[in-house]
Enzyme design. Sequence first.
Site, short mmCIF file in Angstrom:
data_model
loop_
_atom_site.label_atom_id
_atom_site.label_comp_id
_atom_site.label_asym_id
_atom_site.label_seq_id
_atom_site.Cartn_x
_atom_site.Cartn_y
_atom_site.Cartn_z
N HIS A 80 0.22 -1.89 2.29
CA HIS A 80 -0.08 -2.50 0.99
C HIS A 80 1.19 -3.14 0.39
O HIS A 80 1.63 -2.80 -0.70
CB HIS A 80 -0.64 -1.46 0.02
CG HIS A 80 -1.55 -2.07 -1.01
ND1 HIS A 80 -2.67 -1.44 -1.49
CD2 HIS A 80 -1.50 -3.26 -1.66
CE1 HIS A 80 -3.27 -2.20 -2.39
NE2 HIS A 80 -2.57 -3.31 -2.50
N GLU B 162 -5.72 5.09 1.20
CA GLU B 162 -4.30 4.77 1.17
C GLU B 162 -3.54 5.92 0.49
O GLU B 162 -3.79 6.21 -0.67
CB GLU B 162 -4.06 3.46 0.42
CG GLU B 162 -4.68 2.25 1.10
CD GLU B 162 -4.40 0.94 0.37
OE1 GLU B 162 -3.66 0.97 -0.65
OE2 GLU B 162 -4.89 -0.11 0.79
N ARG C 255 -8.42 -6.07 -0.92
CA ARG C 255 -8.79 -4.69 -1.24
C ARG C 255 -9.39 -4.04 0.00
O ARG C 255 -10.17 -4.66 0.72
CB ARG C 255 -9.81 -4.64 -2.39
CG ARG C 255 -9.23 -5.01 -3.75
CD ARG C 255 -8.30 -3.92 -4.28
NE ARG C 255 -7.81 -4.23 -5.62
CZ ARG C 255 -6.69 -4.88 -5.88
NH1 ARG C 255 -5.94 -5.34 -4.87
NH2 ARG C 255 -6.30 -5.09 -7.13
#
Length: 599
Positions: free
Chosen positions: A296, A274, A245
């Site tokens: 990601h 993000e 994370r």
Amino acid sequence: MIPKDNTNGANGHTKPRVLVPEKLSPDGLVLLRKSLDVDEKKGLSAEDILALIPDYDALIVRSETKVTASLLQAGKKLKVVARAGVGVDNVDVEAATKMGIIVVNSPSGNIGAAAEHTIALLLAVARNIADACSSLKDGKWERSRFVGVEVKGKTLGIIGLGKVGITVARFANGLGMTVEALDPYCSPAIAQSANVNLVSSLPELLSISDFLTIHTPLIASTKGMIGKNELLAMKKGARILNVARGGMIDEEALVEALNNGHIAGAGMDVFTSEPPQTKSSAANLIAHPKVVATPHLGASTVEAQENVSIDVCEQVLSILHGDLPRSAVNAPLILPEEYKTLQPFVRLVEKMGSLYTQHYSTPHSSHTTPASPSDTRTTFDLIYEGSLATLTNTKPLFAALIKGLTTPISSDMNVNIVNAELIAKDRGLVINEQHSRSPSDHTYSSLVTLRARPSAPSRASSSRRLPPPSTGHDAKAARDPPPKEQAISGYVSASQIFISRLDRFATSFVPEGNLLICHNYDSPGKIGAVGGILGKEGVNINYMSVAPVSQADDGGEEDGKAGSNEALMILGVDREVGKEVVGKLVAEEGILEVSVLAL
């Protein structure tokens, strides 16, 4: 068991119906079509789904569909909402729980993908793959510029030995690496089976790691856990990875450490924002030449998407056939006849478990050294008093405690009534449930107490700033103090949950939101000093509870003097409190300790 529903739908369907408004791998849908009616309807608007949902028994979504309270309310037949993935941010889990709708996800479907991506970044950083590839595509041939390092024989440090962490460890073993890990709740037997050595503190792990990877959830105590001081504590030339994370690594501090050469490289898949905003700390980190960055992609493989599809479809099938799910997000699962009585106590016990882990077993933000092994306890008494003690089925409470204790450490474990005992065994947790039917002297009908038993007598030093030791006939006791009390009590009033005791201190507060717990001398000016510091830092105090030493725990003239002049301040604040603010609080005279919690 979940009651089966064999009634026909309004349009004559005899088989349960499943709505799938997003693209899902066909591998899982094939399983459902054998005994269920499955409708794939892509491109639906929120209004379209709201109009259709009353006819369906199950809803399977990915990340685009917003499963709101109003949508759930309209789903009169809904028994299960399945999220084909890990996160459930797009599902109103609280509303689903209140309506008795089970929410499931697929916490295991992408474990292999995330672990492989971690190893891919590790090797890419070690051998300068990304920069070398870019240089070659620019027409350059710079072999001497991109000399890397071998990973064989190097030490990999892992923070968080959950499902992903332990898979990474096994992969690293195959590469000939030595693996060290920090996880206070990992069973030594599990670690040993993966050839992992457990360490007792973050500084110890940092000092021995050539590569460091993080696999923990993002909570108040892990946000910014790797900052400037932690990076400086690492070996010069070490490398760092994050596929968990964003926000657990201070991105600005990492850029600084990369610039001055103390950290040789970083592999990053997750970021504080993000997609990254222009000129943000995340954007600056991504642009750094010593960083291998991916958008990601931890779970982005064909196989992972197939796995999550099969996983959630199997669970939907199981639930609609009247069985229990294996990954219920709104676990522990409570049967309808037990729900009304146990539901508020389930919330209470889960919060007590999370409070325990974050307050006792997680490194406080004001300290550089986490709790020593003797402070991290794994044997607990869960004591029910009053009317709650008359209940025969307390498995949901047991499961809630395991969920609360483990979630702040390993967010990839979904604990429910089915797997709670297995997870407790794997994590080395022992829970002794006790029922006390004796009349209570409290004003509330039921009381729950969580008490942690000391693992063994120990002289391990504490990181707390405590009063100076006694002298004279108390000198020996000061040198060899008894284990500190670790106890939390709580109760329910009008469906609201309260904590009534923390250690020796009597209190009353709601365990929700961002909390600060200040352990201080009970003397004039402390409340004002804390409020002044928070005010200057722009932190608003929503509420405050001052907790004196409980009369029942004030040891009287001889042994009560040392601690009776202490108190706790429990403050509910409007945002997370950073390390700098906590440092200023601890520096205030008379403030012994500060911990930051997110409940």
